[in-house]
Design a protein around this motif. Structure first.
Motif, PDB file in Angstrom:
ATOM      1  N   VAL A   1       0.851  -1.205   0.000  1.00 24.14           N
ATOM      2  CA  VAL A   1       0.000   0.000   0.000  1.00 24.14           C
ATOM      3  C   VAL A   1       0.883   1.250   0.000  1.00 24.14           C
ATOM      4  O   VAL A   1       0.623   2.220  -0.720  1.00 24.14           O
ATOM      5  N   ALA A   2       1.957   1.206   0.795  1.00 15.28           N
ATOM      6  CA  ALA A   2       2.841   2.379   0.899  1.00 15.28           C
ATOM      7  C   ALA A   2       3.414   2.752  -0.461  1.00 15.28           C
ATOM      8  O   ALA A   2       3.491   3.932  -0.812  1.00 15.28           O
ATOM      9  N   THR A   3       3.790   1.750  -1.233  1.00 12.83           N
ATOM     10  CA  THR A   3       4.409   2.053  -2.526  1.00 12.83           C
ATOM     11  C   THR A   3       3.418   2.760  -3.449  1.00 12.83           C
ATOM     12  O   THR A   3       3.751   3.789  -4.040  1.00 12.83           O
ATOM     13  N   VAL A   4       2.202   2.216  -3.548  1.00 12.80           N
ATOM     14  CA  VAL A   4       1.248   2.875  -4.452  1.00 12.80           C
ATOM     15  C   VAL A   4       0.816   4.240  -3.907  1.00 12.80           C
ATOM     16  O   VAL A   4       0.693   5.191  -4.667  1.00 12.80           O
ATOM     17  N   VAL A   5       0.615   4.307  -2.592  1.00 11.10           N
ATOM     18  CA  VAL A   5       0.220   5.599  -2.008  1.00 11.10           C
ATOM     19  C   VAL A   5       1.328   6.632  -2.260  1.00 11.10           C
ATOM     20  O   VAL A   5       1.067   7.769  -2.653  1.00 11.10           O
ATOM     21  N   ALA A   6       2.569   6.204  -2.060  1.00 14.60           N
ATOM     22  CA  ALA A   6       3.695   7.126  -2.271  1.00 14.60           C
ATOM     23  C   ALA A   6       3.722   7.611  -3.713  1.00 14.60           C
ATOM     24  O   ALA A   6       3.909   8.791  -3.990  1.00 14.60           O
ATOM     25  N   ILE A   7       3.504   6.676  -4.625  1.00  8.92           N
ATOM     26  CA  ILE A   7       3.579   7.040  -6.045  1.00  8.92           C
ATOM     27  C   ILE A   7       2.487   8.041  -6.417  1.00  8.92           C
ATOM     28  O   ILE A   7       2.744   9.050  -7.074  1.00  8.92           O
TER      29      ILE A   7
ATOM     30  N   GLY B   1       0.450   1.394   5.920  1.00 10.51           N
ATOM     31  CA  GLY B   1       0.929   1.579   4.553  1.00 10.51           C
ATOM     32  C   GLY B   1       0.641   2.986   4.054  1.00 10.51           C
ATOM     33  O   GLY B   1       1.497   3.617   3.429  1.00 10.51           O
ATOM     34  N   ALA B   2      -0.575   3.462   4.335  1.00 11.26           N
ATOM     35  CA  ALA B   2      -0.928   4.815   3.901  1.00 11.26           C
ATOM     36  C   ALA B   2       0.009   5.835   4.549  1.00 11.26           C
ATOM     37  O   ALA B   2       0.522   6.744   3.890  1.00 11.26           O
ATOM     38  N   LEU B   3       0.263   5.638   5.845  1.00 15.25           N
ATOM     39  CA  LEU B   3       1.149   6.563   6.562  1.00 15.25           C
ATOM     40  C   LEU B   3       2.574   6.489   6.013  1.00 15.25           C
ATOM     41  O   LEU B   3       3.207   7.513   5.714  1.00 15.25           O
TER      42      LEU B   3
ATOM     43  N   LEU C   1       7.023   8.372   2.730  1.00 14.61           N
ATOM     44  CA  LEU C   1       7.944   8.073   1.633  1.00 14.61           C
ATOM     45  C   LEU C   1       7.832   9.136   0.548  1.00 14.61           C
ATOM     46  O   LEU C   1       8.846   9.631   0.028  1.00 14.61           O
ATOM     47  N   ALA C   2       6.590   9.509   0.230  1.00 16.00           N
ATOM     48  CA  ALA C   2       6.378  10.542  -0.794  1.00 16.00           C
ATOM     49  C   ALA C   2       7.033  11.849  -0.362  1.00 16.00           C
ATOM     50  O   ALA C   2       7.700  12.519  -1.148  1.00 16.00           O
ATOM     51  N   LYS C   3       6.849  12.195   0.907  1.00 12.99           N
ATOM     52  CA  LYS C   3       7.438  13.437   1.418  1.00 12.99           C
ATOM     53  C   LYS C   3       8.955  13.370   1.299  1.00 12.99           C
ATOM     54  O   LYS C   3       9.607  14.323   0.848  1.00 12.99           O
ATOM     55  N   GLY C   4       9.521  12.225   1.693  1.00 13.00           N
ATOM     56  CA  GLY C   4      10.972  12.062   1.622  1.00 13.00           C
ATOM     57  C   GLY C   4      11.476  12.179   0.196  1.00 13.00           C
ATOM     58  O   GLY C   4      12.478  12.851  -0.073  1.00 13.00           O
ATOM     59  N   LEU C   5      10.753  11.544  -0.730  1.00 14.85           N
ATOM     60  CA  LEU C   5      11.177  11.593  -2.136  1.00 14.85           C
ATOM     61  C   LEU C   5      11.080  13.016  -2.673  1.00 14.85           C
ATOM     62  O   LEU C   5      11.966  13.480  -3.395  1.00 14.85           O
TER      63      LEU C   5
ATOM     64  N   GLY D   1       3.868   0.824  -9.421  1.00 17.38           N
ATOM     65  CA  GLY D   1       3.179   0.860  -8.133  1.00 17.38           C
ATOM     66  C   GLY D   1       2.184  -0.275  -7.987  1.00 17.38           C
ATOM     67  O   GLY D   1       2.072  -0.898  -6.935  1.00 17.38           O
ATOM     68  N   VAL D   2       1.476  -0.566  -9.068  1.00 11.91           N
ATOM     69  CA  VAL D   2       0.507  -1.658  -9.019  1.00 11.91           C
ATOM     70  C   VAL D   2       1.241  -2.988  -8.817  1.00 11.91           C
ATOM     71  O   VAL D   2       0.775  -3.876  -8.093  1.00 11.91           O
ATOM     72  N   LEU D   3       2.397  -3.096  -9.447  1.00 19.41           N
ATOM     73  CA  LEU D   3       3.221  -4.302  -9.253  1.00 19.41           C
ATOM     74  C   LEU D   3       3.546  -4.479  -7.770  1.00 19.41           C
ATOM     75  O   LEU D   3       3.480  -5.592  -7.232  1.00 19.41           O
ATOM     76  N   ALA D   4       3.864  -3.380  -7.112  1.00 20.51           N
ATOM     77  CA  ALA D   4       4.179  -3.445  -5.682  1.00 20.51           C
ATOM     78  C   ALA D   4       2.957  -3.908  -4.894  1.00 20.51           C
ATOM     79  O   ALA D   4       3.067  -4.723  -3.975  1.00 20.51           O
ATOM     80  N   LEU D   5       1.780  -3.387  -5.273  1.00 20.52           N
ATOM     81  CA  LEU D   5       0.550  -3.780  -4.570  1.00 20.52           C
ATOM     82  C   LEU D   5       0.300  -5.274  -4.751  1.00 20.52           C
ATOM     83  O   LEU D   5      -0.052  -5.990  -3.816  1.00 20.52           O
ATOM     84  N   VAL D   6       0.524  -5.741  -5.966  1.00 16.97           N
ATOM     85  CA  VAL D   6       0.330  -7.169  -6.266  1.00 16.97           C
ATOM     86  C   VAL D   6       1.222  -8.013  -5.362  1.00 16.97           C
ATOM     87  O   VAL D   6       0.787  -8.996  -4.752  1.00 16.97           O
ATOM     88  N   LEU D   7       2.464  -7.611  -5.266  1.00 15.83           N
ATOM     89  CA  LEU D   7       3.391  -8.410  -4.462  1.00 15.83           C
ATOM     90  C   LEU D   7       3.077  -8.285  -2.968  1.00 15.83           C
ATOM     91  O   LEU D   7       3.297  -9.224  -2.208  1.00 15.83           O
ATOM     92  N   GLY D   8       2.552  -7.122  -2.572  1.00 10.94           N
ATOM     93  CA  GLY D   8       2.123  -6.974  -1.189  1.00 10.94           C
ATOM     94  C   GLY D   8       1.004  -7.965  -0.870  1.00 10.94           C
ATOM     95  O   GLY D   8       0.972  -8.582   0.192  1.00 10.94           O
TER      96      GLY D   8
END
Lengths: 251, 897
Positions: B29-35, B352-354, B359-363, B294-301
């Motif tokens: 979730v974090a990966t897609v939310v970040a993206i 994940g959302a948090l 992560l988005a902020k850091g990037l 990002g969707v790939l990350a969700l799939v693997l999650g």
């Protein structure tokens, strides 16, 4: 180190505690005995007396809370897990109540497993396996998987696997516990025959007097303690006397 | 209550498993939310950067007063185009406000005539009063309305309702000049007879403008009137104007721009305005690529959560059997597991959302955006709550779906068997089909979820869909092939294990047997890693291809070139700037100096430039002693013919605008009476014209600038020197600095430096993909870890037997390590096999989107690295299960505890 004159098994002051809630409960208490080479010992006891735990301690599958177990003069207490495994692979054979065959290996492969673990392979192993399968009447089942066998056949495979490496010590845990009477007797006859032919030292734990009657010596395990008496040896070992002892012990 | 107690007890007893399950769903979730947060902030930051002076339109078409159709025909022509939602026109001129009551000074102001949906584009903002909406039709004798700048109103004492008279300036401050034969000619002089100045026009002030966008022009001395009335003030039919265009939802900017160019051939059409941020084809490809990752990350999650929940069930088989024996219904057990899944999925999704927001902020702070790297980072941070919540809910819902399958499978368990034999049901593993179920979710639900819940930018959906579904199809093909042909998998496993056979014969055999027996789990384990390896091959292959393309471009456009800009010595000092402006470099000097330098082949003039409809720079024909014009004398002669100008266009421009080649001509804006000049497109090459980074450009002879733009080709402030092959560019630059250093600041860059910058730019831009890939790799590793963990749990009895017959802990570790390594290696190899067609699809899509002639070459190094990465990831994922299996106490297992 192995001592040529050492007994096959020497047990001294063996204790096993188990934590139950906040207190330690003794499963086994001060067990001491010696098994001379070539002796077939049956240890009898009711359910929960600690028979299986004792057998696992003897085979180094568990570590005692106190006391020592020596196999062929080698003290298990001084050995790490790896060394115990190496000793087990060379000197100990197990026969289990629930057979414990590897389900995705064929009969032939299950029987060969101890030799393969020792790093042996090739024709010599195959010939030894074939010989044992013939001996145990399992030639027709050689390529079958364990779930395709009957209980008696599975246990015969278990025994064949236990003896293929010609271990000095054979530990049998209720080997007939999951078998019909006829199948159980057949398995015990095999054990007795191997004992007679190969002179293996055997410890059999059981609650069945008929099984114990196949041994050279019968001792009794009650509430975690191995009783000094009664103790049946040699010609005293027969089912009727075992029954009488059990009656006396109110087991 | 019982369910809560049971769940609570289990969660407390298995903190590591719970943590890994939560981590899996959280990372997905974090990966897609970040993206998506990153993307929203990327666009928001660009919008904010331009918010001060840009109108929110997708396209703007600029027309001179004399060119093209007058309004409202031009506006009508655009409004009639398919895909156009809204059009507004603003015409610009100068005017003077006459003193109220006939006394006092006149006030100069900028008068903007507006028509159509200008207000809807956010072009101005009223502090008081009201505008006239989209159209003002003059009723007889009525006074036209006027919106005036707040500052102007304050100065003049105007309020709402004040009547104001506007007139053309008596002497134009910006006389209507036309370029005739390279000379400026004032319109009045060109007229046959001087015309009387137009009569002043009366307006009524109906609104006051905030100093914002149009209201901020001319320091607030600004007035907005209906377009025809503004033209009336100047006494002309039309003014120089801009037409703002907003497209309908889902319409492609590039396609619409081409349509607008066709409808208004005399206009300069530009899409570099606010609403079109990130919507250029290559930008869209980049953003969509990030989303697919990002969707790939969700799939693997989800892969992780599926396995985690399966483990939970497996670990409690006996408990469940006992509970069933005691009379608990299967429905109650289902509720128990759903409760647990809800807790894990809920915590995972929230975490994940948090994490995704952090992560988005850091990037963003480190400058990584979905449109490449931004120097100095992005400070803006807005949370796209709708998307964040949708994605978190999506992760949560799919994780719950993951709980359904193990429960369904558990229906076939016999509690009697479990309780009596103290063993797992025989067969290929209880959770064999959880992997098939997962694969079905992967192949069916994820594309649907992706395309129906997440907006795909622009009309590239088809191309993205082709790449995405193509990749999935290839993945499905591999999975299906392995599932339908277990012998194939068996053969592959044997082949992968072959190198170990001699040194670890028994372990190799046991692993081979175990893997072939649980092929579903193995196939999905391989599949998860294959996705990562394939993504690596495709991504690196794509960047290699981009680098290859840049190198190929550099070979013709950048190599052996020196790019020079002359600037004031002190760019902050007015005197220095004035000196620089008053004495530019003379063309004659440059010609003479270049002729004297043996290393110099010729030069281009970068400071002679036109920006619409695309960047056009000057190439003196006599200097073009390299490239296409040097090879084709006929083309050079045609190129040099200034009266009927001809140009060369770059390969990228030709790819983007094939219309140019098809028509063979293009109308370029000119400052002549006609306002435009037809120019022939002679050919396509990249030999000339590059100066900055823009790759869509044209080159034309300097005479075009003199004759039709009245620009002096003899005044030069930026130029490109073409050097002989092997010449030392730095030495030439230093010589130039010595010659010109007293007059100018000389900035120079060699072609090789530009090439290095471009190559580094690709790496910087795609670094975001590396970050996502790393997350995806962690998730795939976690998925495999769980899968192997299940294998360890399912085989505990077997391991105990091995130990009983003499297996050492090390040998147990080897069993699991070898299985993990083999799974990883096969995953890596399949990833490479999957990555190659995926790369082909990606490059094919990118060629269409970017107009770049991207080469397709197999990235051998990255293919090897991907295979190795698969193996290492597999091995890494196997460490924990192997360690735990090796530490297994055999006795309890053999006793059946």
């Amino acid at each position: 180190m192995s001592e040529s004159n050492a007994p096959a098994l020497r047990v001294r002051g063996l204790y096993k505690f188990q934590r139950e809630r906040s207190r330690e409960v003794a499963i086994l208490k001060d067990i001491s005995f010696e098994l001379p080479r070539g002796r077939f010992l049956a240890i009898m006891g009711p359910s929960g007396s600690g028979k299986t735990t004792l057998l696992h301690l003897l085979g180094g599958l568990e570590t005692p809370s106190a006391g020592a177990v020596e196999i062929d003069g080698q003290d298990l207490a001084g050995l790490g897990e790896r060394k115990r495994a190496l000793l087990r692979r060379e000197a100990v054979g197990f026969v289990f109540q629930f057979f414990h065959l590897v389900p995705n290996l064929s009969v032939r492969e299950n029987v060969a497993l101890p030799l393969r673990i020792r790093g042996q392979s090739g024709r010599a192993v195959a010939e030894r396996v074939d010989a044992l399968l013939t001996q145990f009447g399992l030639t027709a089942q050689a390529e079958l998987l364990p779930p395709q066998l009957s209980g008696g056949e599975m246990q015969r495979v278990g025994v064949a696997r236990a003896v293929i490496g010609e271990p000095a010590l054979l530990l049998a845990d209720e080997p007939t516990g999951n078998l019909a009477t006829g199948q159980g007797e057949e398995v015990l006859r095999w054990l007795r025959r191997l004992h007679a032919e190969q002179g293996q030292s055997i410890v059999l734990v059981t609650h069945n007097p008929r099984d114990a009657a196949y041994a050279d010596e019968v001792r009794f395990l009650v509430d975690g303690s191995l009783l000094a008496e009664p103790r049946l040896v040699g010609s005293d070992v027969d089912a009727a006397k075992i029954h009488a002892c059990l009656r006396d012990l109110k087991i | 209550m019982l369910a809560l107690r049971l769940v609570g007890a289990y969660l407390r007893a298995q903190p590591l498993r719970v943590a890994l399950a939560v981590l899996g769903i959280a990372l997905g979730v974090a990966t897609v939310v970040a993206i998506f947060t990153l993307d929203a902030n990327t666009v928001a930051a660009r919008l904010e950067a331009r918010a001060g002076d840009e109108v929110r339109a997708d396209l703007q078409a600029t027309l001179s007063a004399t060119a093209g159709q007058p309004d409202p025909e031009a506006r009508g022509a655009l409004a009639a185009l398919p895909g156009v939602a809204r059009v507004g026109t603003a015409g610009f001129t100068q005017a003077e406000a006459l003193p109220t009551g006939g006394a006092g000074p006149r006030a100069a102001l900028e008068l903007i005539g507006i028509a159509g949906a200008v207000e809807a584009f956010g072009a101005f903002d009223l502090v008081a009063g009201e505008s006239w909406g989209e159209s003002w039709s003059a009723p007889a004798l009525s006074v036209p309305p006027l919106l005036v700048g707040e500052e102007l109103a304050r100065e003049r004492g105007w309020t709402i309702g004040t009547l104001v008279e506007l007139a053309a300036p008596p002497v134009s401050r910006d006389p209507l000049r036309r370029c005739e034969d390279g000379r400026w000619v004032e319109e009045q002089q060109a007229s046959a007879a001087p015309q009387a100045p137009p009569a002043p026009v009366a307006f009524e002030v109906t609104g006051l403008l905030r100093p914002f966008r149009l209201g901020a022009r001319a320091a607030g001395r600004i007035a907005l009137a209906p377009l025809d009335q503004a033209a009336r003030v100047r006494g002309v039919a039309a003014l120089d104007r801009v037409l703002w265009i907003q497209r309908a939802a889902g319409v492609d900017v590039a396609e619409l721009r081409a349509a607008v160019r066709a409808a208004l051939p005399d206009a300069a059409v530009d899409s570099a305005v606010t609403a079109a941020i990130g919507e250029e084809p290559d930008e869209r490809a980049f953003r969509n690529g990030v989303r697919v990752a990002g969707v790939l990350a969700l799939v693997l999650g989800l892969f992780v959560i599926f396995h985690a929940l399966s483990i939970a069930l497996l670990q409690r088989m006996r408990t469940i059997a006992i509970l069933i024996a005691l009379g608990l219904t299967r429905g109650a057990i289902a509720r128990l597991f759903l409760l647990e899944a809800t807790l894990i999925a809920g915590v995972g999704a929230a975490l994940g959302a948090l994490l995704g927001l952090l992560l988005a902020k850091g990037l963003l702070v480190s400058g990584l955006t979905t449109l490449g790297v931004v120097e100095g980072g992005v400070q803006l941070f807005v949370i796209p709550w709708r998307q964040v919540l949708t994605l978190a809910l999506l992760g949560f819902a799919l994780a719950l779906a993951g709980a359904a399958h193990p429960l369904w499978r558990s229906r076939s368990w016999s509690p009697d068997l479990i309780l009596r034999t103290r063993d797992l049901p025989a067969g290929r593993g209880v959770f064999e089909r959880v992997d098939l179920f997962f694969a079905a979710v992967l192949l069916i639900c994820i594309p649907l979820v992706y395309f129906f819940t997440i907006e795909v930018i622009g009309r590239d959906a088809e191309r993205v869909l082709v790449v995405f579904l193509g990749g999935l199809a290839a993945f499905a093909l591999i999975l299906a092939a392995l599932h339908l042909a277990p012998w194939l998998l068996g053969a592959l496993i044997r082949a992968a294990l072959w190198p170990w056979k001699r040194i670890l014969p028994l372990e190799t055999e046991l692993v081979g047997r175990s893997m072939a027996g649980l092929f579903g789990r193995v196939v999905v384990g391989i599949g998860g890693l294959a996705l990562v390896a394939a993504a690596l091959v495709a991504l690196r292959g794509m960047t290699d291809s981009l680098r290859g393309e840049v190198r190929a471009f550099a070979d013709t456009a950048l190599r052996a070139k020196l790019f020079v800009s002359l600037v004031p010595h002190d760019e902050q000092d007015a005197q220095s700037i004035a000196a620089y402006r008053d004495r530019p470099l003379e063309g004659a000097w440059l010609r003479t100096w270049c002729a004297a330098q043996p290393e110099i082949v010729g030069y281009e003039i970068a400071s002679l430039r036109l920006d619409a409809p695309f960047p056009i720079r000057a190439l003196p024909p006599e200097q073009a002693r390299w490239g296409l014009l040097a090879e084709r004398e006929d083309l050079r002669a045609r190129f040099a013919d200034a009266r009927t100008p001809a140009m060369l266009i770059s390969r990228r421009l030709a790819a983007f605008e094939p219309e140019l080649l098809r028509r063979g001509t293009v109308a370029l804006p000119a400052r002549t009476r006609s306002g435009a000049i037809e120019v022939q497109v002679l050919g396509v090459c990249d030999d000339y014209g590059i100066f900055q980074t823009e790759r869509s450009f044209g080159v034309i002879a300097p005479e075009f600038f003199r004759l039709f733009q009245c620009m002096d080709p003899e005044q030069i402030s930026a130029f490109t020197l073409k050097l002989r092959s092997g010449a030392e560019a730095g030495a030439v630059a230093q010589r130039l600095e010595r010659e010109l250093g007293e007059r100018f600041g000389v900035r120079w860059k060699t072609g090789e430096e530009k090439l290095a910058f471009e190559l580094a730019d690709i790496d910087r831009d795609f670094f975001l993909f590396d970050v996502i890939l790393a997350l995806v790799a962690i998730l795939a590793g976690l998925g495999l870890l769980h899968s192997l963990w299940i294998a360890a749990l399912e085989r505990m009895r077997e391991i105990a037997i091995f130990k009983a017959v003499g297996f050492t802990p090390g040998q147990v570790r080897v069993l699991f390590g070898l299985e993990a390594l083999t799974t990883g290696a096969l995953g890596g190899i399949f990833g490479v096999l999957l990555g190659v067609p995926l790369l082909w699809l990606v490059i094919r899509g990118l060629r269409a989107l970017s107009g770049l002639d991207l080469p397709f070459a197999l990235p051998w190094l990255w293919m090897a690295i991907a295979a190795l990465l698969g193996a290492l990831l597999g091995l890494g994922a196997g460490l924990l299960p192997a360690w735990r299996a090796s530490r297994l106490e055999p006795a309890p297992q053999l006793r059946g505890e």
